[in-house]
Design an enzyme around this catalytic site. Sequence first.
Site, short mmCIF file in Angstrom:
data_model
loop_
_atom_site.label_atom_id
_atom_site.label_comp_id
_atom_site.label_asym_id
_atom_site.label_seq_id
_atom_site.Cartn_x
_atom_site.Cartn_y
_atom_site.Cartn_z
N HIS A 82 0.87 -1.18 0.00
CA HIS A 82 0.00 0.00 0.00
C HIS A 82 0.90 1.23 0.00
O HIS A 82 1.68 1.44 0.94
CB HIS A 82 -0.89 -0.01 1.24
CG HIS A 82 -1.77 1.19 1.34
ND1 HIS A 82 -2.84 1.41 0.51
CD2 HIS A 82 -1.73 2.27 2.17
CE1 HIS A 82 -3.44 2.54 0.83
NE2 HIS A 82 -2.78 3.09 1.84
N ASP A 84 0.83 5.22 0.00
CA ASP A 84 0.08 6.46 0.09
C ASP A 84 0.66 7.47 -0.89
O ASP A 84 1.85 7.80 -0.82
CB ASP A 84 0.15 7.01 1.52
CG ASP A 84 -0.73 6.25 2.48
OD1 ASP A 84 -1.84 5.86 2.08
OD2 ASP A 84 -0.32 6.03 3.62
N ASP A 194 -7.59 1.42 2.85
CA ASP A 194 -7.31 2.40 3.90
C ASP A 194 -8.08 3.69 3.66
O ASP A 194 -7.49 4.75 3.46
CB ASP A 194 -5.80 2.68 3.94
CG ASP A 194 -5.42 3.63 5.05
OD1 ASP A 194 -6.12 3.66 6.07
OD2 ASP A 194 -4.42 4.36 4.90
N HIS A 415 -6.79 9.62 -0.23
CA HIS A 415 -7.37 9.56 1.11
C HIS A 415 -6.46 10.09 2.23
O HIS A 415 -6.85 10.00 3.41
CB HIS A 415 -7.82 8.13 1.43
CG HIS A 415 -6.71 7.13 1.50
ND1 HIS A 415 -6.44 6.26 0.47
CD2 HIS A 415 -5.81 6.83 2.47
CE1 HIS A 415 -5.42 5.48 0.80
NE2 HIS A 415 -5.03 5.82 2.02
#
Length: 881
Positions: A82, A84, A194, A415
């Site tokens: 993951h 970001d 997430d 996000h």
Amino acid sequence: MDLYFDIKTLFDVLNVLDERSAEFITITDILDSALQLLDLRDLQSTSFLESAFKTQEYLSQHFFKQYCEDAAVIEHVVGHTHIDVAWLWTLAQTREKVIRSFSTVIYLMNKYPEYKFMSSQPQLYDFVKKDFPSLFEKIKEMVRQGRWEPEGSMWVEPDCNVPSGESLVRQILYGKAFFQKEFNKSNEILWLPDVFGYSAALPQIMKKSGIKYFMTSKIAWNDTNIMPDDTFLWEGIDGSKILTHLLTTTDFMHDRTQMKNTTYNGLLNASQIKGAWEKYLNKKESRHVLQLYGYGDGGGGPTYEMLESNRRFSNGIKGFPKTQQSFAKEFFDSLSKDFSKSKQPPTWHGELYLENHRGTYTSMAENKKANRLAEITNSDVEFLASFLKTYNLQKEYPYSLMERNWKKTMLNQFHDILPGTAIAEVYEDSQKDYKDILTTNHAFIQQALEIISAEVAAEKSGVLVLNTIMRRPRVITIPVSKDILGVSYEGKALPSFKENEILTFLAPEIPTKGYICYSFSNKTYNEENPFLWDGINKVLDTPFYHVKFNKLGEILSLFDKSEKREILRENELGNHFVLYEDRPWEYDAWNIEKSYLDKAYYIDSCEEFKITECSPLRVIIQLKKSFLNSYMKQKIIFYQHSKRIDFETTVDWHETNLLLKVEFPVDIHTSKASCDIQFGNVERQIHPNTSWDQAKFELCAHKWVDLSEPGYGIALLNNGKYGHDFLNASLRLTLLKSAVYPNPKADRGLHTFTYALYPHEGDFRNGNVVEEAYDLNHSVYTAEVKKQKGKLPARYSFLQIKKKNVICETLKYAEDGDGIILRLYESWGMRTKSSIEFTKSISEMWECDLLENKISQILSSGDKTFLSFNPYEIKTIFIKY
């Protein structure tokens, strides 16, 4: 190295097992016997090597062959990182992170032939394609070999509370198009591990975009309630259902009630392999469970230790699920087969509200406002460009501009950007992006206005007023020369007011997605002023209200003349500002704790209270207030033509760990609030009867919230705020937050926004709440028109929709350039059949999915058709002239 991982695996297994269990005792004996064979006197000697081989052979025979089995439970382990797009680092650093992470994946794939990897977010792949083309080609080769899965559907993994419905559609449209073009892969999973809550509009958006499955993790972070299922059918506001799975990866504990927060950054060790299955709540429905393994958030991905662990657990160790290297799609297909056998699969209806991170509706407020403006102006450009091309006023549709501006908008919806939870440097980049989006959009809009105004037929000079949404009235303010004193339409003077070369007039009806030309006049509008102001007692009479203020400019009484009722509760104040101490236990920018209510402070000063305009059109009251280190300026506007009361507000905010709210304690008897979301609305309980209701002490809504009783209601509208609550059955809007982590200066500075109170007859449907909220958010555009002959009429509407609950959200050229796309939705939750009339005759019409693939042809009689809508249904229509 093989022996090391064999022994490590046994130790990891023992750390999970109950010391009193037969399995623990057996494995301890096996491990003890194996270690007795190991000669550790000299690690460089032949004796050590020979003993190592004997030990490894012993473990192979006595454990990995005898103590392993074909397990009934399959744990699909998906290599993942993951990343970001921005968080505690900038976009520039992310571009480096993704190159390092993906390079590591390729390196390990060359060493471990069984290794499969999955990654979402086309934006990251696009970074690699531009920055490191040779790595991108290696990724494409692994995709061709069936080793790498490009899946996930959206351009980035965005926040799903704040973006508009059209933004969520574009996330999928551009995301799936990238994966199809670059990898020949059609995505079927929405992958959002997430994200901080999920709109009830999403199931329909997914279903109409060819998405079958949804995966997330964050709902396990609920601070009050536990979801009753980990795998279920998620049903949206329109009835669409999507098979949904919540990740269950967590460390194993013998007390299962302690296994709470789950992770998308799995370590693929014994504890998490067992924990993922033990935590899973739907064992009755399926024997398949999912684990994502690999370091994430900042990237990194799987390590060779994780891959070695999988080699051992893939044998099927007794008491543990058998791991299987999988793609996400393989897991969901297996899950789907299991659930198809269930006669009554578990179903969750409505939004997936995260009982956590409630501050993300408010943090970094200017970014949220800029996002809404970007969404609106992107759509305005698309409509104007479609109009110009349809009438041969411009040859080329601005595809490159729109793709660029939508992708920048979508990127900033990530996000940890749009929710306001990134470092300060991220928002420096974000504000540059928004400035660029808005500047280029407004430049196109201005150019389009000049083209249209030059082609409009006008008997007199005047002003063209252009509207990109539904038909509406509007107060217009424009600069004019000294000799222009008013405006008229078809010879009839319109209510107007001129001061300091600024003309303000009421345009009574601007056509739907069209324009109208008004003529300038040298006559002053002389109708009687309907407003009466008593400055001594601070009492205002308007066509709709009798209003009393206190010395702070707060509303003591708001009496509705037509309904003969008081709007505010007795002895309570409207437009009442409250400051709260906002000190979350953790995740400062993310969270608002319920304990914020413990300390409330009121703004009890007002340096200025005066009338700045009292014309036949409106009254404007101006307030100035100072508090602590901040000040506020506000214009309260009462209209002659509308019951809406606007509060145009500027706040220079310099507080720390404080939360600012405004409240209207309305006298409405109801148990539910209606709240605007993407492509529809939801009802929420306003009384905290259950733990689920109590957890929703801060809620996300878009343009409006409404409290109604039979026959009467009151809505609170806004043009860029999202946090709401209904404490004590009041309408309350969260205006500003002031976190210190991860951005020590978050939200400090100048903020401008408008909210509005709108009393109405009936509920939000009969009271035109939807239309008023659109009007508050969408500007009209004006241009001067000269007396001239032209090929365009003086009044024009691209289309007319008979039923007002059917909203045309989007009008754009099709992605393939072959026609025009309309995106409409039903906004009341009511089955509806409506006529759609076009100004220009249509030769071909199709209903499409959200990706613009044609589904079924629609019959039309030249310029008119009828469409049937189910409650809250989104329809995408292709038309060709």
